[in-house]
Design an enzyme around this catalytic site. Structure first.
Site, PDB file in Angstrom:
ATOM      1  N   HIS A 142       0.987  -1.129  -0.184  1.00 22.20           N
ATOM      2  CA  HIS A 142      -0.217  -0.282   0.225  1.00 22.20           C
ATOM      3  C   HIS A 142       0.497   1.516  -0.365  1.00 22.20           C
ATOM      4  O   HIS A 142       2.100   1.327   0.546  1.00 22.20           O
ATOM      5  CB  HIS A 142      -0.870   0.000   1.533  1.00 22.20           C
ATOM      6  CG  HIS A 142      -0.583   0.159   2.377  1.00 22.20           C
ATOM      7  ND1 HIS A 142      -0.059   1.080   3.273  1.00 22.20           N
ATOM      8  CD2 HIS A 142       0.123  -0.716   3.565  1.00 22.20           C
ATOM      9  CE1 HIS A 142       0.729   0.467   4.045  1.00 22.20           C
ATOM     10  NE2 HIS A 142       0.571  -0.122   4.512  1.00 22.20           N
ATOM     11  N   CYS A 199       3.265  -4.433   7.124  1.00 18.72           N
ATOM     12  CA  CYS A 199       2.390  -4.649   5.578  1.00 18.72           C
ATOM     13  C   CYS A 199       3.744  -3.787   4.461  1.00 18.72           C
ATOM     14  O   CYS A 199       4.842  -3.301   5.521  1.00 18.72           O
ATOM     15  CB  CYS A 199       2.022  -3.685   5.223  1.00 18.72           C
ATOM     16  SG  CYS A 199      -0.297  -4.404   6.129  1.00 18.72           S
TER      17      CYS A 199
END
Length: 197
Positions: A157, A173
């Protein structure tokens, strides 16, 4: 967009100076205000050589070196700099991108809230979900990693913390500069195989 002309230019550049990578401008600049810092040039998108065992359309992430590779042609990949998870929080293995979202909503996982209830205080004992937008920690785009049809809760992301690129500081992440994740998002379809070593 990676075209035949880009491929030929990269091949000629690579044969002329094999140790030098070619910087590639993102194909879809679409973020808020300009970044207030200078990203280390080695973390800018670049066309680089990669082992031919990785097939076009696959993605490879090397957390220790803070790079994500998207294979574009046999032996060539587009390399992006990334931020990754702190020790013990990183994802490893193979997954597929089963969901893609523009300006995604976000809520920390229960484990994140439990680890750091002060940071995530506004999420304690409720179902609040932060709407997408420039202040959302997932940034401009998110690619959701699944294994065997199950959400791993790991994402590739954008980020509101561009200085984290090249560092191991996230909750697991893979973070990218917003312009870079938009570029990657436009290149990869649902079903893309992602290997994190």
């Amino acid at each position: 967009m990676f075209t035949r002309r880009t491929f030929l230019a990269a091949t000629l550049a690579a044969s002329a100076a094999p140790a030098v990578a070619q910087t590639v401008a993102p194909s879809a600049p679409e973020t808020q205000a300009a970044q207030p810092f200078m990203l280390d040039p080695r973390f800018q998108p670049q066309v680089v050589r990669i082992k031919r065992q990785y097939l076009p359309g696959q993605m490879l992430i090397l957390p220790r070196s803070h790079y994500l590779y998207f294979v574009t042609e046999p032996g060539l990949a587009l390399r992006y700099g990334v931020g990754v998870g702190r020790a013990g929080l990183e994802f490893t293995g193979t997954a597929t991108i089963d969901v893609k979202k523009e300006w995604p909503t976000w809520r920390p996982t229960d484990e994140m809230i439990e680890r750091d209830p002060v940071t995530y205080a506004k999420f304690v004992d409720n179902d609040y979900v932060m709407p997408g937008g420039p202040g959302n920690p997932l940034g401009a785009r998110a690619l959701y990693l699944f294994q065997d049809g199950r959400d791993t809760f790991f994402r590739i992301h954008g980020t509101t913390e561009p200085t984290s690129i090249g560092r191991s500081v996230s909750n697991g992440c893979i973070r990218m500069i917003n312009d870079h994740v938009i570029d990657l998002y436009n290149r990869v379809p649902v079903g893309t195989i992602v290997t994190v070593l």
